[in-house]
Design a protein around this motif. Structure first.
Motif, PDB file in Angstrom:
ATOM      1  N   ILE A 117       0.851  -1.196   0.000  1.00 27.16           N
ATOM      2  CA  ILE A 117       0.000   0.000   0.000  1.00 27.16           C
ATOM      3  C   ILE A 117       0.884   1.243   0.000  1.00 27.16           C
ATOM      4  CG2 ILE A 117      -0.149   0.225   2.524  1.00 27.16           C
ATOM      5  CD1 ILE A 117      -3.211   0.791   2.071  1.00 27.16           C
TER       6      ILE A 117
ATOM      7  N   ALA B 121      -6.818  -1.957  -2.388  1.00 28.59           N
ATOM      8  CA  ALA B 121      -7.155  -1.561  -1.022  1.00 28.59           C
ATOM      9  C   ALA B 121      -8.156  -0.409  -1.018  1.00 28.59           C
ATOM     10  CB  ALA B 121      -5.888  -1.168  -0.258  1.00 28.59           C
TER      11      ALA B 121
ATOM     12  N   THR C 131      -2.809  -4.475   5.262  1.00 30.53           N
ATOM     13  CA  THR C 131      -2.207  -4.910   4.009  1.00 30.53           C
ATOM     14  C   THR C 131      -1.145  -5.976   4.262  1.00 30.53           C
ATOM     15  OG1 THR C 131      -1.102  -4.156   1.983  1.00 30.53           O
ATOM     16  CG2 THR C 131      -0.470  -3.073   4.021  1.00 30.53           C
TER      17      THR C 131
END
Length: 366
Positions: free
Chosen positions: A152, A230, A262
């Motif tokens: 991420i 995400a 994540t």
């Protein structure tokens, strides 16, 4: 005498060539590759601690490999208890053949490399906060979505910023954010992004050391796919989102009130089975509520009994976790980009394009 010396030289040369060929064949036979070993439940170690579990599987290999094929010594780089029962290791072809003959070994599966997929939007699925599933979920603020992907990129991203309107993260979540020189967990993690981990041992076993000039050996996303998935799953609302000033509008995840954890298991060349299994292992142990997984092999889809992520997903479902997996990359484009083509003779055609530069700059073709 000269003829004898010549014959002797020829014989020695032939012996040398034969020895070199034999050495080359042995070297090729002893080449090591990565595998996931599935161990029968009855013969599996009972330890709950990762280090003790890894040590037990090293002993398992020492006890079960005959001395004649014990070298080169296998290296166990992951052990599994939740996503699977077994371990990931490096083995030669002869070691694989022997392990496959054991009653205690259910399967020896090559450590395949998988590639990421993409997903769609709530508007395309006709979901709205005024009725239906989104309304009944009441924001789902007590839910943590574990995203197994390329990591991420939270820096300057409103989708993952701290949200004062959210209550504290659920007490049931056991995960955490891992800090590295390129990922400051105390700065990037908050009441929205509640977990961040990364796994690369299987990837490096196949491709060598990760070049940190090109990739970040951390939860930080340097590919973009994990950030995309995400935000699609749980990103907070972002006004005036656009792609280079094109397609402006409000961008919001499927469940903007949920939290994100994540698990980075995919890298520049894809993700290894072993790393992905370890991501599932941690997501299950961390007690996420949902696992989002947008990954698949390239080419032919493996048989279900050889699809290790599918097996890990089944293990997660048995623990009460919902697993959301993408069905493929041949997705529907759910918006239209109008463009005008003006020919040299002045004739104009209106159509659609994926590559419009701007509304004022119309493409011209002669």
């Amino acid at each position: 005498m000269a003829r004898l010396a010549g014959a002797l030289s020829f014989l020695l040369a032939a012996v040398a060539v034969a020895a070199a060929a034999a050495a080359g064949g042995e070297s090729e036979a002893e080449a090591m590759s990565s595998y996931i070993i599935h161990v029968a439940q009855a013969q599996a170690p009972r330890s709950l601690r990762p280090r003790l579990l890894a040590r037990a599987y090293k002993s398992f290999l020492r006890d079960n490999l005959p001395e004649s094929i014990a070298l080169p010594e296998p290296r166990v780089f992951y052990s599994y208890r939740r996503a699977a029962t077994g371990f990931a290791t490096r083995l030669t072809a002869r070691q694989v053949a022997h392990l496959e003959s054991l009653d205690s070994v259910l399967a020896v599966v090559p450590d395949l490399i998988l590639q990421p997929h993409t997903t769609l939007t709530p508007k395309f699925l006709e979901l709205t906060e005024s009725y239906g599933l989104l309304k009944k979920s009441k924001g789902a603020t007590d839910v943590v979505i574990g995203v197994i992907d390329t990591g991420i990129y939270p820096m300057g991203r409103a989708s993952f910023a701290a949200d004062p309107s959210l209550p504290p993260p659920p007490d049931t979540f056991r995960g955490r954010c891992v800090s590295t020189p390129s990922f400051n967990a105390s700065a990037y993690c908050n009441n929205k992004l509640v977990g961040a981990k990364f796994f690369y041992a299987g990837y490096e076993a196949q491709f060598g050391k990760i070049d940190e000039r090109e990739e970040s050996k951390s939860p930080l996303d340097t590919e973009g796919h994990g950030t995309h998935t995400a935000s699609t799953a749980a990103g907070s609302a972002v006004e005036n989102a656009n792609f280079y000033n094109y397609g402006k509008g409000k961008a919001v995840g499927m469940a903007p009130g949920t939290r994100i954890a994540t698990y980075k298991a995919l890298w520049k060349k894809g993700g290894a089975y072993s790393d992905i299994l370890m991501a599932f292992e941690h997501a299950i142990a961390d007690r996420v509520n949902v696992i989002s997984y947008s990954v698949s092999p390239t080419g032919k889809i493996p048989e279900f009994y050889m699809d290790l992520p599918a097996m890990a997903a089944f293990r997660a479902v048995r623990e009460g976790i919902v697993v959301s997996a993408s069905a493929g990359n041949a997705s529907t484009i759910n918006r239209r980009f109008i463009a005008t083509v003006v020919l040299g003779n002045g004739v104009t055609f209106i159509g659609e394009t994926l590559y419009a530069e701007s509304r004022s700059a119309q493409p011209r073709y002669r």
